[in-house]
Design a protein around this motif. Structure first.
Motif, PDB file in Angstrom:
ATOM      1  N   TRP A   1       0.958  -1.146   0.157  1.00 35.86           N
ATOM      2  CA  TRP A   1       0.009   0.050  -0.004  1.00 35.86           C
ATOM      3  C   TRP A   1       0.908   1.252   0.080  1.00 35.86           C
ATOM      4  N   VAL A   2       2.113   1.160   0.605  1.00 35.97           N
ATOM      5  CA  VAL A   2       3.086   2.202   0.626  1.00 35.97           C
ATOM      6  C   VAL A   2       3.362   2.621  -0.896  1.00 35.97           C
ATOM      7  N   THR A   3       3.773   1.612  -1.710  1.00 37.63           N
ATOM      8  CA  THR A   3       4.130   1.811  -3.154  1.00 37.63           C
ATOM      9  C   THR A   3       2.983   2.457  -4.176  1.00 37.63           C
ATOM     10  N   ASP A   4       1.841   1.659  -3.687  1.00 33.61           N
ATOM     11  CA  ASP A   4       0.547   2.092  -4.470  1.00 33.61           C
ATOM     12  C   ASP A   4       0.648   3.571  -3.846  1.00 33.61           C
ATOM     13  N   ALA A   5       0.473   3.962  -2.857  1.00 34.58           N
ATOM     14  CA  ALA A   5       0.296   5.286  -2.454  1.00 34.58           C
ATOM     15  C   ALA A   5       1.284   6.514  -3.238  1.00 34.58           C
ATOM     16  N   PHE A   6       2.616   5.939  -3.199  1.00 30.15           N
ATOM     17  CA  PHE A   6       3.581   6.772  -3.818  1.00 30.15           C
ATOM     18  C   PHE A   6       3.315   6.721  -5.358  1.00 30.15           C
ATOM     19  N   LEU A   7       3.180   5.834  -6.034  1.00 28.83           N
ATOM     20  CA  LEU A   7       2.936   5.538  -7.353  1.00 28.83           C
ATOM     21  C   LEU A   7       1.752   6.463  -7.843  1.00 28.83           C
ATOM     22  N   VAL A   8       0.872   6.423  -7.021  1.00 33.13           N
ATOM     23  CA  VAL A   8      -0.447   7.114  -7.490  1.00 33.13           C
ATOM     24  C   VAL A   8      -0.110   8.717  -7.560  1.00 33.13           C
ATOM     25  N   ALA A   9       0.621   9.003  -6.201  1.00 33.02           N
ATOM     26  CA  ALA A   9       0.778  10.596  -6.010  1.00 33.02           C
ATOM     27  C   ALA A   9       1.935  11.014  -7.119  1.00 33.02           C
ATOM     28  N   TYR A  10       2.856  10.008  -7.442  1.00 31.80           N
ATOM     29  CA  TYR A  10       3.719  10.658  -8.602  1.00 31.80           C
ATOM     30  C   TYR A  10       3.267  10.534  -9.878  1.00 31.80           C
TER      31      TYR A  10
ATOM     32  N   GLU B   1      -4.738   5.777   6.121  1.00 35.10           N
ATOM     33  CA  GLU B   1      -3.380   6.234   6.215  1.00 35.10           C
ATOM     34  C   GLU B   1      -2.716   6.036   4.904  1.00 35.10           C
ATOM     35  N   LYS B   2      -3.231   5.344   3.674  1.00 34.68           N
ATOM     36  CA  LYS B   2      -2.707   5.320   2.583  1.00 34.68           C
ATOM     37  C   LYS B   2      -2.984   6.829   1.640  1.00 34.68           C
ATOM     38  N   TYR B   3      -4.236   7.425   2.201  1.00 37.96           N
ATOM     39  CA  TYR B   3      -5.059   8.575   1.778  1.00 37.96           C
ATOM     40  C   TYR B   3      -3.966   9.682   2.084  1.00 37.96           C
ATOM     41  N   GLU B   4      -3.583   9.796   3.252  1.00 34.22           N
ATOM     42  CA  GLU B   4      -2.995  10.813   3.864  1.00 34.22           C
ATOM     43  C   GLU B   4      -1.680  10.811   3.322  1.00 34.22           C
ATOM     44  N   LEU B   5      -0.939   9.620   3.203  1.00 37.04           N
ATOM     45  CA  LEU B   5       0.313   9.524   2.793  1.00 37.04           C
ATOM     46  C   LEU B   5       0.282  10.140   1.273  1.00 37.04           C
ATOM     47  N   SER B   6      -0.503   9.519   0.288  1.00 36.19           N
ATOM     48  CA  SER B   6      -0.552  10.041  -1.012  1.00 36.19           C
ATOM     49  C   SER B   6      -0.695  11.470  -1.064  1.00 36.19           C
TER      50      SER B   6
ATOM     51  N   ALA C   1      -4.474  19.053  -3.482  1.00 39.37           N
ATOM     52  CA  ALA C   1      -3.966  17.539  -3.539  1.00 39.37           C
ATOM     53  C   ALA C   1      -4.933  16.566  -2.865  1.00 39.37           C
ATOM     54  N   PRO C   2      -5.874  16.828  -1.974  1.00 42.71           N
ATOM     55  CA  PRO C   2      -6.799  15.997  -1.548  1.00 42.71           C
ATOM     56  C   PRO C   2      -7.757  15.395  -2.446  1.00 42.71           C
ATOM     57  N   GLU C   3      -8.099  16.745  -3.327  1.00 43.66           N
ATOM     58  CA  GLU C   3      -9.066  16.413  -4.307  1.00 43.66           C
ATOM     59  C   GLU C   3      -8.447  15.584  -5.387  1.00 43.66           C
ATOM     60  N   LEU C   4      -7.205  15.680  -5.888  1.00 42.90           N
ATOM     61  CA  LEU C   4      -6.599  15.186  -6.796  1.00 42.90           C
ATOM     62  C   LEU C   4      -6.411  13.580  -6.476  1.00 42.90           C
ATOM     63  N   ILE C   5      -5.876  13.302  -5.237  1.00 49.48           N
ATOM     64  CA  ILE C   5      -5.849  11.949  -5.014  1.00 49.48           C
ATOM     65  C   ILE C   5      -7.228  11.098  -4.932  1.00 49.48           C
ATOM     66  N   GLY C   6      -8.254  12.022  -4.551  1.00 49.78           N
ATOM     67  CA  GLY C   6      -9.507  11.308  -4.515  1.00 49.78           C
ATOM     68  C   GLY C   6      -9.921  11.191  -5.780  1.00 49.78           C
ATOM     69  N   LEU C   7      -9.560  11.976  -6.957  1.00 51.72           N
ATOM     70  CA  LEU C   7      -9.969  11.787  -8.366  1.00 51.72           C
ATOM     71  C   LEU C   7      -9.415  10.639  -8.846  1.00 51.72           C
ATOM     72  N   PHE C   8      -8.031  10.592  -8.420  1.00 56.18           N
ATOM     73  CA  PHE C   8      -7.045   9.402  -9.251  1.00 56.18           C
ATOM     74  C   PHE C   8      -7.270   8.227  -8.683  1.00 56.18           C
ATOM     75  N   ALA C   9      -7.593   8.110  -7.254  1.00 51.70           N
ATOM     76  CA  ALA C   9      -7.662   6.764  -6.568  1.00 51.70           C
ATOM     77  C   ALA C   9      -8.618   6.954  -5.571  1.00 51.70           C
ATOM     78  N   PRO C  10     -10.144   6.815  -5.921  1.00 55.80           N
ATOM     79  CA  PRO C  10     -11.048   7.020  -5.119  1.00 55.80           C
ATOM     80  C   PRO C  10     -11.216   5.944  -3.916  1.00 55.80           C
ATOM     81  N   LYS C  11     -10.705   4.800  -4.210  1.00 52.32           N
ATOM     82  CA  LYS C  11     -10.696   3.828  -3.366  1.00 52.32           C
ATOM     83  C   LYS C  11      -9.759   3.989  -2.009  1.00 52.32           C
TER      84      LYS C  11
ATOM     85  N   THR D   1      -5.837   3.922 -13.593  1.00 53.62           N
ATOM     86  CA  THR D   1      -5.611   3.974 -12.194  1.00 53.62           C
ATOM     87  C   THR D   1      -6.679   3.689 -11.233  1.00 53.62           C
ATOM     88  N   ILE D   2      -7.743   4.077 -11.759  1.00 58.06           N
ATOM     89  CA  ILE D   2      -9.113   3.758 -10.699  1.00 58.06           C
ATOM     90  C   ILE D   2      -9.401   2.314 -11.004  1.00 58.06           C
ATOM     91  N   LEU D   3      -9.062   1.918 -11.990  1.00 59.96           N
ATOM     92  CA  LEU D   3      -9.471   0.388 -12.305  1.00 59.96           C
ATOM     93  C   LEU D   3      -8.555  -0.376 -11.632  1.00 59.96           C
TER      94      LEU D   3
END
Length: 517
Positions: free
Chosen positions: A40-49, A125-130, A109-119, A258-260
């Motif tokens: 979940w850590v790498t997933d958080a980074f890769l979505v943010a990156y 913890e994953k959401y805040e890290l992203s 940033a919160p809205e963008l992460i929510g858009l790219f990875a709504p899950k 990314t969402i899928l």
């Protein structure tokens, strides 16, 4: 010097530098896989990156480069001083635009992460890290965009090596950040994954600064008379505006992917990213280098109104693409599991991760030869003042891909996303080839001829040799050293056989050209 030699020499300079960068990029991925695995850590980074990395397609490696280089080349041929003024005007425009976007990224940033990875929202913890990682990496867009601008300028000056080597410094900084920052961050109460974000933004800055001395050395330092707007800037912005349509479609496609992926299983985002990194290795070393060299030489010939010379440049690049990319395709396809195992499987990266990453890699590899041609053909249309062609072909193919992936991912999982990417790329390249043939009257023999057939036969035989040798000599239970030696030995023997086949089939001129340069 013949056009084939010019293109190859420029390409090989870029390829050598890019090879160093890609090797360091693989080391970077190895370090990240070993420290963080596919979690979940790498997933958080890769979505943010992915968010600032997607924007760079518009302001760095995509529409901007294709729009800027032909215009800059045309002006430089007429008035080098005016070209210098245009460059610094674009530095001003590009810096302001990307700076504003970076600030917006930090704020939203919160809205963008929510858009790219709504899950991610259901995993606090994953959401805040992203969100934190995205805010740290936001300035990366400014640095990498200006670095791409300087690289385009230096390439038109026939300086290829150092600009292509600049990304290697990015990878070095990333590696050092992952090695040395985590203990410091943990000691001060921060998540060690923040080292990834710090490495990205610092590496982007170094990638920019490493090219600045060459800009000054070649008398392209700051000059008076720069402006936010001029006829040349208008021309570039108009081309970028058309390219934005394609980029927007690409972003929608990647957003949906990314969402899928994030809605399938934990690790899916990471498996796709790791496999795509390996897929990009030959693309970055060979195809991007050939495309960059072709754009410079083709633009120069075309803007000098030497149409036949421009076609010769394109033909040389087209054949060289097959000569160089097909053996890479054969070897990577035959040794896909061994490659993933050797590079990633250690630490937190398990054998299950290897299996899943290999599946995605093999599906991506289906489009490798076509991806190489796509990198070459797309920028050519910008030189021909027809940027709408690659844009609309991309939009059409992306829509096909989106329909394909949305329809089948729920039934077949994350691997459909890799397959859809390959199929859409193949379709895109075929359409562009058809339209380029109509525009330049190249003829069927330009695309399909005896030389291409011989290269294809050589690549198929190389694949069979590599596959069989691997089954004999590569043992997964051996030590890392033995496995590495077996892998290198199989690759070297298979590569040598490819060169022998090329020579025996009467294509020695390409082999001699490559070896000479």
């Amino acid at each position: 010097m013949s056009q084939g030699r010019k293109v190859l020499l420029s390409s090989l300079k870029m390829a050598v530098a890019t090879f160093a960068s890609r090797i360091l990029g693989l080391v970077r991925e190895q370090v990240m896989a070993a420290m963080f695995g596919a979690s979940w850590v790498t997933d958080a980074f890769l979505v943010a990156y992915r968010i600032p990395n997607l924007l760079r397609d518009l302001f760095a490696e995509g529409a901007f480069s294709s729009a800027f280089v032909p215009t800059f080349t045309e002006i430089k041929l007429k008035d080098p001083l005016e070209a210098r003024r245009l460059m610094w005007s674009m530095v001003l425009v590009l810096g302001c635009v990307t700076g504003i976007i970076s600030i917006g990224t930090i704020i939203f940033a919160p809205e963008l992460i929510g858009l790219f990875a709504p899950k991610f929202v259901v995993h606090p913890e994953k959401y805040e890290l992203s969100i934190t990682l995205l805010r740290i990496m936001a300035p990366f867009l400014v640095f990498v965009s200006l670095a791409a601008l300087f690289m385009g300028v230096l390439n038109t000056l026939k300086i290829f090596f150092i600009p292509s080597l600049a990304p290697a410094f990015f990878n070095v900084i990333m590696i050092l950040s992952m090695w040395f920052l985590p203990p410091v961050l943990v000691e001060n109460g921060f998540n060690k994954a923040l080292s990834l974000g710090i490495g990205v933004v610092t590496g982007g800055l170094i990638q920019l600064l490493i090219q600045v001395p060459l800009i000054f050395k070649n008398n392209f330092g700051p000059i008076k008379g720069i402006s936010f707007y001029s006829p040349q800037i208008k021309q570039i912005l108009n081309r970028i505006g058309i390219g934005t349509i394609g980029i927007a479609a690409t972003q929608i496609n990647l957003l949906i992917n990314t969402i899928l992926a994030s809605s399938t299983v934990v690790g899916a985002v990471s498996w796709l990213i790791y496999s795509f990194r390996l897929f990009q290795f030959p693309v970055g070393i060979l195809s991007v280098s050939l495309a960059g060299s072709n754009l410079v030489h083709f633009s120069e010939a075309w803007k000098n109104n030497d149409k036949e010379e421009a076609k010769k440049v394109l033909n040389s690049t087209y054949v060289l693409s097959f000569v160089l990319v097909l053996p890479a395709f054969a070897l990577l396809s035959a040794l896909s599991t061994e490659t993933v195992h050797l590079i990633f499987e250690r630490g937190a990266f398990t054998s299950q991760d290897t299996s899943m990453t290999t599946i995605a890699l093999n599906l991506y590899l289906l489009s490798l030869p076509f991806y190489g041609l796509y990198k070459i053909f797309g920028p050519v249309f910008y030189t021909l003042d027809e940027p709408q062609i690659p844009v609309f072909t991309s939009v059409f193919c992306i829509l096909v891909n989106i329909i394909f992936c949305v329809s089948l991912t729920s039934s077949y999982g994350f691997k459909i996303l890799a397959l859809g990417t390959s199929l859409s790329m193949i379709l895109n390249t075929l359409i562009q080839s058809f339209l380029l043939n109509r525009r330049l009257e190249l003829g069927v023999k330009f695309f399909i001829n005896l030389e291409i057939l011989k290269i294809l036969i050589s690549a198929i035989l190389t694949y069979l040799v590599a596959q069989n040798l691997s089954q004999i000599f590569f043992k997964f239970s051996d030590s890392f050293l033995l496995k590495a030696l077996s892998f290198l030995g199989v690759s070297a023997i298979s590569g040598l056989i490819y060169m022998v086949l090329i020579y025996v089939l009467g294509l020695g001129k390409f082999l001699k050209l490559i070896l000479k340069k």
